[in-house]
Write a protein that holds these residues in place. Structure first.
Motif, PDB file in Angstrom:
ATOM      1  N   TYR A 178      -5.590  -1.228   3.925  1.00  0.00           N
ATOM      2  CA  TYR A 178      -4.368  -0.821   4.537  1.00  0.00           C
ATOM      3  C   TYR A 178      -4.362   0.639   4.910  1.00  0.00           C
ATOM      4  CZ  TYR A 178      -3.525  -4.897   1.726  1.00  0.00           C
ATOM      5  OH  TYR A 178      -3.251  -6.132   1.132  1.00  0.00           O
ATOM      6  N   LEU A 179      -4.263   0.887   6.504  1.00  0.00           N
ATOM      7  CA  LEU A 179      -4.224   1.990   6.998  1.00  0.00           C
ATOM      8  C   LEU A 179      -2.625   2.484   7.020  1.00  0.00           C
ATOM      9  CD1 LEU A 179      -5.422   4.121   9.253  1.00  0.00           C
ATOM     10  CD2 LEU A 179      -4.456   2.690  10.868  1.00  0.00           C
ATOM     11  N   LEU A 180      -2.522   3.736   6.389  1.00  0.00           N
ATOM     12  CA  LEU A 180      -1.229   4.260   6.472  1.00  0.00           C
ATOM     13  C   LEU A 180      -1.147   5.201   7.809  1.00  0.00           C
ATOM     14  CD1 LEU A 180       0.938   5.040   4.684  1.00  0.00           C
ATOM     15  CD2 LEU A 180      -0.203   7.343   3.843  1.00  0.00           C
ATOM     16  N   LYS A 181      -0.234   4.494   8.432  1.00  0.00           N
ATOM     17  CA  LYS A 181      -0.165   4.831   9.911  1.00  0.00           C
ATOM     18  C   LYS A 181      -0.165   6.596  10.394  1.00  0.00           C
ATOM     19  CE  LYS A 181       2.522   0.888  11.045  1.00  0.00           C
ATOM     20  NZ  LYS A 181       3.775   0.293  11.241  1.00  0.00           N
ATOM     21  N   ASP A 182       0.801   7.363   9.555  1.00  0.00           N
ATOM     22  CA  ASP A 182       0.799   8.639   9.748  1.00  0.00           C
ATOM     23  C   ASP A 182       0.014   9.438   9.510  1.00  0.00           C
ATOM     24  OD1 ASP A 182       1.729   8.644   7.322  1.00  0.00           O
ATOM     25  OD2 ASP A 182       3.237   9.858   7.513  1.00  0.00           O
ATOM     26  N   ARG A 183      -1.043   8.959   8.342  1.00  0.00           N
ATOM     27  CA  ARG A 183      -2.057   9.897   7.940  1.00  0.00           C
ATOM     28  C   ARG A 183      -3.231   9.609   8.518  1.00  0.00           C
ATOM     29  NH1 ARG A 183       0.229  10.258   1.941  1.00  0.00           N
ATOM     30  NH2 ARG A 183       2.279  10.195   2.283  1.00  0.00           N
ATOM     31  N   GLY A 184      -3.873   8.454   8.838  1.00  0.00           N
ATOM     32  CA  GLY A 184      -5.073   7.879   9.202  1.00  0.00           C
ATOM     33  C   GLY A 184      -5.785   7.755   7.852  1.00  0.00           C
ATOM     34  N   THR A 185      -5.200   7.362   6.713  1.00  0.00           N
ATOM     35  CA  THR A 185      -5.823   7.315   5.598  1.00  0.00           C
ATOM     36  C   THR A 185      -5.924   5.714   5.060  1.00  0.00           C
ATOM     37  OG1 THR A 185      -4.823   9.099   4.602  1.00  0.00           O
ATOM     38  CG2 THR A 185      -5.676   7.717   2.954  1.00  0.00           C
ATOM     39  N   LYS A 230      -2.186  -0.532  -1.713  1.00  0.00           N
ATOM     40  CA  LYS A 230      -1.214   0.316  -1.158  1.00  0.00           C
ATOM     41  C   LYS A 230      -0.670   1.243  -2.113  1.00  0.00           C
ATOM     42  CE  LYS A 230       0.265  -3.226   2.219  1.00  0.00           C
ATOM     43  NZ  LYS A 230       1.500  -4.223   2.429  1.00  0.00           N
ATOM     44  N   SER A 231      -0.364   0.861  -3.445  1.00  0.00           N
ATOM     45  CA  SER A 231       0.217   1.684  -4.619  1.00  0.00           C
ATOM     46  C   SER A 231      -0.596   3.157  -4.976  1.00  0.00           C
ATOM     47  CB  SER A 231       0.356   0.608  -5.868  1.00  0.00           C
ATOM     48  OG  SER A 231      -1.047   0.745  -6.373  1.00  0.00           O
ATOM     49  N   LEU A 232      -1.695   3.235  -4.213  1.00  0.00           N
ATOM     50  CA  LEU A 232      -2.388   4.494  -4.424  1.00  0.00           C
ATOM     51  C   LEU A 232      -1.601   5.724  -3.752  1.00  0.00           C
ATOM     52  CD1 LEU A 232      -6.041   3.373  -4.011  1.00  0.00           C
ATOM     53  CD2 LEU A 232      -5.075   4.075  -5.949  1.00  0.00           C
ATOM     54  N   ILE A 233      -0.819   5.321  -2.521  1.00  0.00           N
ATOM     55  CA  ILE A 233      -0.055   6.089  -1.831  1.00  0.00           C
ATOM     56  C   ILE A 233       1.431   6.048  -2.368  1.00  0.00           C
ATOM     57  CG2 ILE A 233       0.756   7.036   0.534  1.00  0.00           C
ATOM     58  CD1 ILE A 233      -2.450   6.929   0.054  1.00  0.00           C
ATOM     59  N   GLU A 234       1.667   7.050  -3.180  1.00  0.00           N
ATOM     60  CA  GLU A 234       2.983   7.216  -3.793  1.00  0.00           C
ATOM     61  C   GLU A 234       4.224   7.240  -2.886  1.00  0.00           C
ATOM     62  OE1 GLU A 234       3.569  10.050  -6.873  1.00  0.00           O
ATOM     63  OE2 GLU A 234       1.765   9.450  -7.801  1.00  0.00           O
ATOM     64  N   ASN A 235       5.366   6.524  -2.913  1.00  0.00           N
ATOM     65  CA  ASN A 235       6.463   6.635  -2.000  1.00  0.00           C
ATOM     66  C   ASN A 235       6.179   5.935  -0.676  1.00  0.00           C
ATOM     67  OD1 ASN A 235       7.807   7.924  -4.163  1.00  0.00           O
ATOM     68  ND2 ASN A 235       6.840   9.863  -3.423  1.00  0.00           N
ATOM     69  N   ALA A 236       5.218   5.461  -0.176  1.00  0.00           N
ATOM     70  CA  ALA A 236       4.839   4.833   0.757  1.00  0.00           C
ATOM     71  C   ALA A 236       5.417   3.335   0.949  1.00  0.00           C
ATOM     72  CB  ALA A 236       3.492   4.776   1.220  1.00  0.00           C
ATOM     73  N   GLU A 277      -2.539  -3.572   8.210  1.00  0.00           N
ATOM     74  CA  GLU A 277      -3.656  -4.132   7.494  1.00  0.00           C
ATOM     75  C   GLU A 277      -4.820  -4.020   8.297  1.00  0.00           C
ATOM     76  OE1 GLU A 277      -4.893  -8.717   6.165  1.00  0.00           O
ATOM     77  OE2 GLU A 277      -2.954  -7.969   5.358  1.00  0.00           O
ATOM     78  N   VAL A 278      -6.052  -3.603   7.788  1.00  0.00           N
ATOM     79  CA  VAL A 278      -7.208  -3.403   8.494  1.00  0.00           C
ATOM     80  C   VAL A 278      -8.432  -4.225   7.584  1.00  0.00           C
ATOM     81  CG1 VAL A 278      -6.451  -1.465   9.549  1.00  0.00           C
ATOM     82  CG2 VAL A 278      -7.837  -1.342   7.541  1.00  0.00           C
ATOM     83  N   SER A 279      -9.593  -4.369   8.392  1.00  0.00           N
ATOM     84  CA  SER A 279     -10.743  -4.967   7.666  1.00  0.00           C
ATOM     85  C   SER A 279     -11.853  -3.699   7.531  1.00  0.00           C
ATOM     86  CB  SER A 279     -11.351  -6.120   8.486  1.00  0.00           C
ATOM     87  OG  SER A 279     -10.471  -7.012   8.519  1.00  0.00           O
ATOM     88  N   ILE A 280     -12.408  -3.379   6.353  1.00  0.00           N
ATOM     89  CA  ILE A 280     -13.234  -2.246   6.115  1.00  0.00           C
ATOM     90  C   ILE A 280     -14.531  -2.996   5.739  1.00  0.00           C
ATOM     91  CG2 ILE A 280     -14.049  -0.499   4.586  1.00  0.00           C
ATOM     92  CD1 ILE A 280     -10.851  -0.649   3.595  1.00  0.00           C
ATOM     93  N   ILE A 281     -15.718  -2.708   6.479  1.00  0.00           N
ATOM     94  CA  ILE A 281     -17.005  -3.133   6.364  1.00  0.00           C
ATOM     95  C   ILE A 281     -17.815  -2.082   5.681  1.00  0.00           C
ATOM     96  CG2 ILE A 281     -18.929  -3.898   7.652  1.00  0.00           C
ATOM     97  CD1 ILE A 281     -17.067  -4.931   9.938  1.00  0.00           C
ATOM     98  N   ILE A 282     -18.419  -2.263   4.476  1.00  0.00           N
ATOM     99  CA  ILE A 282     -19.171  -1.696   3.796  1.00  0.00           C
ATOM    100  C   ILE A 282     -20.464  -2.034   3.679  1.00  0.00           C
ATOM    101  CG2 ILE A 282     -19.486  -0.525   1.438  1.00  0.00           C
ATOM    102  CD1 ILE A 282     -16.340  -1.149   1.214  1.00  0.00           C
ATOM    103  N   THR A 283     -21.519  -1.123   3.840  1.00  0.00           N
ATOM    104  CA  THR A 283     -22.892  -1.682   3.712  1.00  0.00           C
ATOM    105  C   THR A 283     -23.298  -1.755   2.225  1.00  0.00           C
ATOM    106  OG1 THR A 283     -23.674   0.536   3.699  1.00  0.00           O
ATOM    107  CG2 THR A 283     -23.511  -0.323   5.924  1.00  0.00           C
TER     108      THR A 283
END
Length: 64
Positions: A8-15, A20-26, A33-39
């Motif tokens: 999940y991309l937080l729009k205003d911070r680029g995080t 989602k619960s890792l970001i308080e008050n968001a 929603e995004v996809s993350i590819i990890i090697t």
């Protein structure tokens, strides 16, 4: 080989987070929603870090 996970991309911070619960008050509408590819090399590196910190032993104890 790569691992794809939902993030999940937080729009205003680029995080990007995987929980989602890792970001308080968001609010839900502040995320995209995004996809993350990890090697596998990256995952193996994380595993080595976890082992070095001794966190893998704690999780094994919790299972007993």
């Amino acid at each position: 080989m790569n691992k794809m996970v939902k993030g999940y991309l937080l729009k205003d911070r680029g995080t990007v987070v995987t929980d989602k619960s890792l970001i308080e008050n968001a609010k839900d509408d502040e995320f995209v929603e995004v996809s993350i590819i990890i090697t596998m090399e990256e995952i193996q590196g994380w595993n080595e870090e976890i082992e070095m910190m001794g966190l893998d032993e704690e999780s094994e104890e919790d299972r007993d």
